[in-house]
Every structure is written in C-alpha cells, then in structure tokens.
Design a protein around this motif. Structure first.
Motif, PDB file in Angstrom:
ATOM      1  N   ILE A  34       0.831  -1.212   0.000  1.00 35.07           N
ATOM      2  CA  ILE A  34       0.000   0.000   0.000  1.00 35.07           C
ATOM      3  C   ILE A  34       0.862   1.257   0.000  1.00 35.07           C
ATOM      4  CG2 ILE A  34      -2.001  -1.110   1.047  1.00 35.07           C
ATOM      5  CD1 ILE A  34      -1.215   0.163   3.706  1.00 35.07           C
ATOM      6  N   LEU A  35       2.093   1.168   0.478  1.00 36.49           N
ATOM      7  CA  LEU A  35       3.005   2.310   0.366  1.00 36.49           C
ATOM      8  C   LEU A  35       3.213   2.671  -1.099  1.00 36.49           C
ATOM      9  CD1 LEU A  35       6.254   3.030   2.287  1.00 36.49           C
ATOM     10  CD2 LEU A  35       6.323   2.996  -0.192  1.00 36.49           C
ATOM     11  N   VAL A  36       3.472   1.662  -1.930  1.00 35.71           N
ATOM     12  CA  VAL A  36       3.648   1.906  -3.365  1.00 35.71           C
ATOM     13  C   VAL A  36       2.360   2.424  -3.979  1.00 35.71           C
ATOM     14  CG1 VAL A  36       4.147   0.814  -5.586  1.00 35.71           C
ATOM     15  CG2 VAL A  36       5.501   0.216  -3.572  1.00 35.71           C
ATOM     16  N   LEU A  37       1.229   1.839  -3.573  1.00 41.59           N
ATOM     17  CA  LEU A  37      -0.062   2.259  -4.120  1.00 41.59           C
ATOM     18  C   LEU A  37      -0.351   3.716  -3.787  1.00 41.59           C
ATOM     19  CD1 LEU A  37      -2.624   1.295  -5.612  1.00 41.59           C
ATOM     20  CD2 LEU A  37      -3.602   0.759  -3.376  1.00 41.59           C
ATOM     21  N   THR A  89       0.656   6.946   8.815  1.00 44.87           N
ATOM     22  CA  THR A  89       1.979   7.546   8.612  1.00 44.87           C
ATOM     23  C   THR A  89       2.346   7.617   7.132  1.00 44.87           C
ATOM     24  OG1 THR A  89       3.150   5.408   8.817  1.00 44.87           O
ATOM     25  CG2 THR A  89       2.754   6.667  10.841  1.00 44.87           C
ATOM     26  N   LEU A  90       1.667   6.839   6.294  1.00 47.29           N
ATOM     27  CA  LEU A  90       1.958   6.859   4.858  1.00 47.29           C
ATOM     28  C   LEU A  90       1.557   8.186   4.222  1.00 47.29           C
ATOM     29  CD1 LEU A  90       0.895   3.247   3.790  1.00 47.29           C
ATOM     30  CD2 LEU A  90       3.194   4.146   4.120  1.00 47.29           C
ATOM     31  N   ALA A  91       0.728   8.948   4.907  1.00 47.73           N
ATOM     32  CA  ALA A  91       0.354  10.270   4.391  1.00 47.73           C
ATOM     33  C   ALA A  91       1.570  11.195   4.306  1.00 47.73           C
ATOM     34  CB  ALA A  91      -0.726  10.889   5.274  1.00 47.73           C
ATOM     35  N   ILE A  92       2.587  10.941   5.142  1.00 45.80           N
ATOM     36  CA  ILE A  92       3.764  11.820   5.157  1.00 45.80           C
ATOM     37  C   ILE A  92       4.596  11.677   3.892  1.00 45.80           C
ATOM     38  CG2 ILE A  92       5.894  12.403   6.387  1.00 45.80           C
ATOM     39  CD1 ILE A  92       4.492  11.489   8.975  1.00 45.80           C
ATOM     40  N   PRO A  93       5.089  10.447   3.545  1.00 44.77           N
ATOM     41  CA  PRO A  93       5.850  10.341   2.299  1.00 44.77           C
ATOM     42  C   PRO A  93       5.014  10.653   1.070  1.00 44.77           C
ATOM     43  CG  PRO A  93       5.421   8.160   3.212  1.00 44.77           C
ATOM     44  CD  PRO A  93       5.050   9.163   4.255  1.00 44.77           C
ATOM     45  N   GLN A  94       3.720  10.330   1.131  1.00 47.61           N
ATOM     46  CA  GLN A  94       2.840  10.640   0.004  1.00 47.61           C
ATOM     47  C   GLN A  94       2.792  12.144  -0.239  1.00 47.61           C
ATOM     48  OE1 GLN A  94      -1.518  10.827   0.361  1.00 47.61           O
ATOM     49  NE2 GLN A  94      -1.593   9.130  -1.087  1.00 47.61           N
ATOM     50  N   PHE A  95       2.599  12.907   0.821  1.00 50.98           N
ATOM     51  CA  PHE A  95       2.515  14.368   0.687  1.00 50.98           C
ATOM     52  C   PHE A  95       3.841  14.940   0.198  1.00 50.98           C
ATOM     53  CE2 PHE A  95       3.186  18.641   2.332  1.00 50.98           C
ATOM     54  CZ  PHE A  95       2.097  19.302   1.796  1.00 50.98           C
TER      55      PHE A  95
END
Length: 239
Positions: free
Chosen positions: A112-115, A162-168
């Motif tokens: 889901i990180l990649v997604l 926490t995935l919102a951080i690298p995504q942003f």
C-alpha cells in the motif's frame, strides 16, 4: 496546492476510521475489498501501459531500475523503517489485528506504500495540478485512498496513517517541480514514464490481491530511468 493536502487528509481519515473500527468491520468486507483494490490497481496500470511509445525503452528501464533496487535492497530498507514505525505506534495504540505476523504486516504495508506514494495517478495528478491548477486526478485518487486506507487499517492499525507523510512529500515536490520538469520532456517521454509506472501498478495489484508477491519497492528506481532512457532510445534507435 490543494490536491496533495486533500489526498494526504484522505489517507489519515481513512486510516484512523479503519483502525478505530477494527474487527467491527465484517470479515467478509475486510477479505474481499483488498481483491477489489488489487484489480483496481491492475486496471489503472493497464490504462497507463497502453500509452507506451517505445516499449523496448520501458522494459529496459524496468529491468535496470529493478536491478538497482535489488542491489540497494530498497524494499528491505523500507521494511525496516516500517517495522520501527509500527513499534513506535504500538507504544500508544495496539494494532487492530493482533494476530497479524510481522511478515504479513510488512507484506501489506509495502504494497500500500507503493499504491499510495508511487501510483501513476498520484504522480501525474500532482504534476498536472502544478502545471494547470486542475485537481481532478488527485481528487479521484483521494476517494480511492480513503477506502483503501480504511480497509487496510483494520488489520495494520494506525501505522497506515503515517503513509500520508511520504505521500505528501512526493506529491508536493512534484507539484513544485512540475513547471521545471515538464518543459524538458516530450510526449513520448511522458507516455513511456506512464507505461513504466503502469507496469509497477500491475505488479502492485498482484501483490495486494495476494496473487504474487512482487518486490514492488525494488522496482521504483525504474521510474527515474524511464524518461532518460526513452529520450536516448528516440535519439539513437529511432529513424
């Protein structure tokens, strides 16, 4: 810069909702929805692949990029960071599914990180908003990420937020760099970049659906090579 903020908020809201509900969401829904997310990722990937201009260049970028990722042990590094993040979060809140093993957690988390962070929709959506101000693509992605985060958070817990951080960070960077990047590209380069991202999205879909555990994180360096290799292919091999 509206899209990256909305997309990040959708991941946080979905994650917090899913983690708080946990087992109160039916087992049938928690089992079946990842299959839908997987096929959605494959469908988006296929839609991106058909835009390809120079297929040999895309395949070469994918092969070389994946070898670089494997040599760098990129996925292993991401898994270590994910494990530390999980440990930190669990000091304050227990995971929604305590029966989930460490390996199962990392398998789902990387997918889901990649997604969330490396999908073509997010990459092109951020670049497109930076160039035109149109937020449509990132808004569409926000709806998908909202439900994806909620379902996966029922098992992975609050760590998903926490995935919102690298995504942003990725989307904001692309938004700010779009005016400098896109003028240097050609339609063929953009099409091949899209196709390379599409192949990674298909692999991600297989992984999310539990069909084949591709090391998708190790494939990510290919995205940095797709445009340069496409440009070189046009210069030296196309007559």
């Amino acid at each position: 810069m509206l899209g990256p903020f909305v997309n990040g908020a959708s991941v946080v809201i979905g994650s917090l909702t899913g983690a708080s509900l946990g087992n109160r969401i039916s087992e049938n829904l928690r089992t079946k929805m990842p299959l839908v997310f997987g096929i959605s990722s494959m469908g988006l990937g296929i839609a991106m692949i058909v835009k390809v201009k120079y297929l040999p260049a895309v395949i070469l970028a994918l092969l070389v990029g994946t070898m670089i990722g494997e040599l760098m042990h990129l996925e292993t590094g991401i898994q270590k960071v994910a494990a530390k993040t999980k440990g930190f979060i669990e000091k304050f809140a227990k995971p929604a599914d305590a029966s989930l093993t460490q390996d199962q957690f990392l398998e789902k988390f990387v997918a889901i990180l990649v997604l969330f962070c490396a999908s073509g929709t997010g990459i092109f959506g951020a670049m497109n908003e930076g160039m035109t101000g149109d937020t449509t693509l990132l808004m569409v992605k926000s709806f998908l990420d909202l439900f994806t985060a909620a379902i996966f958070a029922t098992a992975l817990g609050y760590t998903v937020a926490t995935l919102a951080i690298p995504q942003f960070v990725i989307q904001a960077s692309l938004f700010l760099l779009a005016t400098k990047i896109l003028p240097l590209t050609t339609p063929a380069m953009v099409a091949d970049f899209s196709a390379c991202g599409g192949l990674i999205m298909v692999a991600t879909g297989f992984r999310i659906a539990g069909i084949k555990p591709f090391s998708v994180a190790n494939m990510l360096p290919a995205l940095f090579l797709a445009m340069p290799i496409s440009a070189l292919w046009l210069r030296f091999f196309v007559r």
